[in-house]
Design a protein around this motif. Structure first.
Motif, short mmCIF file in Angstrom:
data_model
loop_
_atom_site.label_atom_id
_atom_site.label_comp_id
_atom_site.label_asym_id
_atom_site.label_seq_id
_atom_site.Cartn_x
_atom_site.Cartn_y
_atom_site.Cartn_z
N LEU A 243 0.91 -1.20 -0.11
CA LEU A 243 0.04 0.20 0.23
C LEU A 243 0.78 1.09 0.04
CD1 LEU A 243 -1.83 -2.24 0.99
CD2 LEU A 243 -3.15 -0.36 2.12
N ALA A 244 2.15 1.20 0.24
CA ALA A 244 3.12 2.22 0.13
C ALA A 244 3.26 2.73 -1.35
CB ALA A 244 4.43 2.03 0.88
N SER A 245 2.73 4.08 -1.54
CA SER A 245 3.06 4.64 -2.53
C SER A 245 3.27 6.32 -2.74
CB SER A 245 1.86 4.51 -3.72
OG SER A 245 2.18 4.90 -4.96
N PRO A 246 3.95 6.76 -3.13
CA PRO A 246 4.09 8.32 -3.20
C PRO A 246 2.89 9.08 -3.62
CG PRO A 246 5.47 7.63 -5.05
CD PRO A 246 4.96 6.45 -4.27
N VAL A 247 2.47 10.14 -2.82
CA VAL A 247 1.20 10.68 -3.16
C VAL A 247 1.32 12.31 -3.04
CG1 VAL A 247 -1.20 11.22 -2.75
CG2 VAL A 247 -0.35 8.75 -2.54
N SER A 248 1.10 13.02 -4.30
CA SER A 248 1.40 14.50 -4.05
C SER A 248 0.58 15.10 -5.14
CB SER A 248 2.60 14.85 -3.93
OG SER A 248 2.92 16.22 -4.06
N VAL B 277 -0.82 -8.50 -2.55
CA VAL B 277 -1.94 -7.66 -3.05
C VAL B 277 -1.27 -6.20 -3.33
CG1 VAL B 277 -4.15 -6.81 -2.47
CG2 VAL B 277 -3.87 -8.82 -1.63
N PHE B 278 -1.81 -5.62 -4.46
CA PHE B 278 -1.42 -4.32 -4.84
C PHE B 278 -2.36 -3.45 -4.81
CE2 PHE B 278 -0.51 -1.12 -8.14
CZ PHE B 278 0.72 -0.35 -7.39
N ARG C 293 -7.88 -8.93 -10.67
CA ARG C 293 -7.83 -7.50 -10.76
C ARG C 293 -9.46 -7.16 -10.38
NH1 ARG C 293 -7.17 -2.68 -15.40
NH2 ARG C 293 -6.31 -1.23 -14.17
N TYR C 294 -9.54 -6.27 -9.42
CA TYR C 294 -10.84 -5.60 -9.05
C TYR C 294 -11.14 -4.23 -8.90
CZ TYR C 294 -11.17 -10.25 -6.99
OH TYR C 294 -11.03 -11.90 -6.96
N THR D 31 -2.72 -10.03 -6.79
CA THR D 31 -4.00 -9.39 -6.79
C THR D 31 -3.69 -7.91 -6.95
OG1 THR D 31 -4.98 -11.10 -5.70
CG2 THR D 31 -6.40 -9.01 -5.77
N THR D 32 -4.55 -7.18 -7.73
CA THR D 32 -4.58 -5.55 -7.66
C THR D 32 -5.97 -5.20 -7.40
OG1 THR D 32 -4.93 -5.25 -10.02
CG2 THR D 32 -2.72 -5.29 -9.24
#
Length: 355
Positions: free
Chosen positions: A85-90, A132-133, A277-278, A202-203
């Motif tokens: 669940l870690a991802s850069p958000v800006s 799971v991504f 994928r969902y 899974t995404t």
């Protein structure tokens, strides 16, 4: 998957990840979470999560830079499942390169570490089975699709990456975010195919996520973007403008539950290399005006503070629709509705004001 199995949740102090950790702890799992560094917000997270376990099922590890090769090598050791669940958000970013690099490299680094770890351990009980991504509806939805299109798991947002290449450093922040998440999910699938991993991959592609934060971050401006919409409206801020993405929503508790269900759907099998994928949409169409209407109705003591806007106004008729039936089947119950999500969020904000 047996209870008390160990699941790795990357970026555990994030809004969705915190709820995901609570969901796994309630289900009896042990949780290892990654954080960039220990901060007061991490301390707040730990206090919030401690109510869901008996004191020995939560572990935090520092991963200062997810884009470094081998960043997750230590974190994946001994786990049976991974929720990335870690991802850069800006949305304020103007240079696409750093966010694109971090999103893609963080994903490929994680999957490489998971694949190597799965190969080191024998299949069967205790094996690493699932990754799971957390992607986004922005990797699926694009306004370039024709009127009447029904978005589902087979769709991809090709326009964002094309816009990024065309605009370069002039790309708006939200387009960079959409392109980075799309590129990261594509990389996830590409690496899975190229490495012939035995892992179940899974995404999840959620609509804008609302619902009560597990804890309130400091500063409050760092609230997840759509939750910040509710917070701002509740505190007298402007009602946000129309956008197609804002016409969709899913509750954070549904998202967290679906991470758990994605991990458990093959719980008694050896790794088989399944791919799923969902698309996650709890309700559509919705509008920020509905948020204001709900808040004014449910919290009459704040009616003089919450802007009235144009009561009952909805977005123009959306030409696109969203088919989230696949995720709904996996969830196995009704989605949490917008009214409940908005009210439960506001209750958290109100409680913080009285503490």
């Amino acid at each position: 998957m047996a209870r008390r199995s160990l699941v790795l949740i990357t970026g555990i102090n994030g809004y969705i990840a915190a709820h995901t950790a609570a969901t796994f702890l309630r289900a009896g799992y042990a949780v290892r979470g990654t954080v960039r560094k220990k901060t007061p917000n991490v301390d707040s997270l730990v206090r919030a999560l401690n109510q869901y376990h008996d004191g020995n099922r939560l572990e935090l590890v520092e991963v200062p830079d997810i884009s470094v090769d081998g960043a997750f090598d230590g974190a994946v050791q001994g786990v049976q499942a991974i929720a990335h669940l870690a991802s850069p958000v800006s949305m304020a970013e103007t240079d696409p390169a750093p966010m694109m690099w971090a999103a893609v490299q963080g994903t490929t680094s994680l999957l490489a570490a998971a694949t190597a770890e799965s190969h080191r351990r024998e299949p069967g009980k205790g094996a690493l089975q699932s990754v799971v991504f957390m992607s986004t509806i922005s990797a699926i939805f694009s306004s370039s699709h024709p009127a009447g299109h029904v978005f589902a798991e087979a769709d991809w947002n090709d326009a964002a990456e094309e816009d990024l290449r065309r605009l370069g450093r002039d790309t708006p922040g939200y387009v960079i975010y959409q392109a980075s998440k799309t590129a990261a999910e594509r990389a996830f699938w590409r690496v899975g195919e190229e490495t012939d991993t035995r892992l179940n991959l899974t995404t999840l592609c959620p609509a804008p996520v609302l619902g009560p934060p597990l804890y309130l971050p400091e500063p409050i401006s760092s609230l997840s973007m759509r939750v910040k919409d509710v917070y701002d409206i509740f505190h007298g801020g402007l009602i946000p403008d129309f956008s197609p993405i804002r016409s969709t929503f899913v509750d954070v508790r549904d998202v967290a539950e679906l991470v758990l269900r994605a991990v458990e759907k093959d719980q008694d099998t050896q790794p088989r290399g399944s791919r799923d994928r969902y698309l996650l949409v709890g309700e559509s169409p919705i509008s920020p005006q509905q948020m204001a209407d709900v808040l004014r109705a449910e919290f009459p003591q704040r009616r003089n503070r919450i802007r009235e806007g144009i009561p009952g106004e909805t977005y123009p008729d959306m030409t696109w629709r969203f088919d989230a039936s696949k995720a709904g089947t996996l969830l196995g119950r009704d989605w949490v509705g917008l009214r409940q999500s908005v009210v439960d969020s506001a209750k958290v904000f109100l409680k913080a004001e009285t503490v």
